[in-house]
Design an enzyme around this catalytic site. Structure first.
Site, PDB file in Angstrom:
ATOM      1  N   CYS A  80       0.843  -1.198   0.000  1.00 23.56           N
ATOM      2  CA  CYS A  80       0.000   0.000   0.000  1.00 23.56           C
ATOM      3  C   CYS A  80       0.884   1.256   0.000  1.00 23.56           C
ATOM      4  O   CYS A  80       1.611   1.482  -0.941  1.00 23.56           O
ATOM      5  CB  CYS A  80      -0.990  -0.042   1.151  1.00 23.56           C
ATOM      6  SG  CYS A  80      -2.335   1.167   0.962  1.00 23.56           S
ATOM      7  N   HIS A 185      -3.889  -4.612  -0.354  1.00 26.51           N
ATOM      8  CA  HIS A 185      -3.557  -5.174   0.966  1.00 26.51           C
ATOM      9  C   HIS A 185      -3.641  -6.698   0.910  1.00 26.51           C
ATOM     10  O   HIS A 185      -4.718  -7.259   1.089  1.00 26.51           O
ATOM     11  CB  HIS A 185      -4.525  -4.652   2.031  1.00 26.51           C
ATOM     12  CG  HIS A 185      -4.324  -3.221   2.385  1.00 26.51           C
ATOM     13  ND1 HIS A 185      -3.415  -2.818   3.334  1.00 26.51           N
ATOM     14  CD2 HIS A 185      -4.902  -2.092   1.908  1.00 26.51           C
ATOM     15  CE1 HIS A 185      -3.447  -1.492   3.440  1.00 26.51           C
ATOM     16  NE2 HIS A 185      -4.343  -1.038   2.580  1.00 26.51           N
ATOM     17  N   GLU A 187      -2.735  -8.685   3.134  1.00 25.75           N
ATOM     18  CA  GLU A 187      -3.113  -9.165   4.472  1.00 25.75           C
ATOM     19  C   GLU A 187      -4.610  -9.101   4.708  1.00 25.75           C
ATOM     20  O   GLU A 187      -5.109  -9.683   5.681  1.00 25.75           O
ATOM     21  CB  GLU A 187      -2.361  -8.367   5.543  1.00 25.75           C
ATOM     22  CG  GLU A 187      -2.880  -6.964   5.815  1.00 25.75           C
ATOM     23  CD  GLU A 187      -2.412  -5.912   4.842  1.00 25.75           C
ATOM     24  OE1 GLU A 187      -2.628  -4.725   5.118  1.00 25.75           O
ATOM     25  OE2 GLU A 187      -1.823  -6.267   3.796  1.00 25.75           O
TER      26      GLU A 187
END
Length: 205
Positions: A80, A185, A187
């Site tokens: 990001c 992202h 994650e």
């Protein structure tokens, strides 16, 4: 440790650590630049404003990061804002970026679509620009979660790793040698993000 995660106060550190752990990796979070000396792979997560991110990196981290990425040439993953910081700079602010990727960060172009708003927030299909080890072109449809207002524009077409579309098509992943960056992202991207983390961990170091 399989991967070292930089904690300089600008990232979603714990969620990145948990995703690496879900990928069966040993991960450590470090808040001291001296801890990068022996790291094998490096993750640079980031959220927030470009100038604030660079101020954090310039507060003791810059030399250690350059040594890891440019001299030791271990695998690096910017996430990001972390991807944007790899570039020369951003129209969001005035600070110079790391300059590892030849490119600049600019506002997303919505292509005149009045139905779209910034930030771009949600799931988008990511299309590899070429075959690569991080987001393989033969892996079928891959979707990742984005939250951002800015995009990278690369000088070199060969530095573009993958693109996606929001109003217009834009660069959402970059690579220059051992240096990788993703605008989205991983994650927060469930099985797609988990596989990306596994692919990053499989890179030789």
């Amino acid at each position: 440790m399989d991967v070292t995660i930089v904690d300089c106060g600008i990232g979603n550190i714990k969620s990145v650590e948990r995703m690496f752990q879900a990928a069966d990796a040993t991960a450590e979070i470090v808040s001291d630049p001296a801890s990068l000396k022996d790291c094998r792979r490096l993750a640079l997560p980031g959220v927030g404003a470009f100038d604030a991110g660079m101020a954090a990196l310039n507060d003791g981290w810059r030399a250690a990061l350059d040594q890891v990425a440019l001299e030791r040439r271990i695998p690096v993953l910017g996430i990001c804002l972390g991807m944007q910081l790899l570039c020369r700079g951003s129209e969001e602010g005035e600070a110079a970026g790391l300059g590892w990727i030849a490119g600049d960060v600019v506002t997303l172009d919505l292509g005149g679509n009045a139905a779209l708003r910034l930030p771009h927030m949600g799931w988008s299909v990511v299309t590899p620009a070429r075959n690569n080890p991080l987001i393989p072109s033969d892996a079928g449809e891959q979707r990742f979660y984005h939250v951002h207002k800015y995009r990278a524009v690369c000088d070199r077409e060969e530095d573009v790793l993958a693109t996606t579309e929001y109003g217009t098509r834009f660069v959402t992943a970059v690579q220059r040698d051992n240096i990788f960056g993703v605008q989205f992202h991983p994650e927060k991207s469930h099985r797609f993000g988990l596989q990306l983390m596994r692919n990053f961990l499989a890179l030789p170091c």
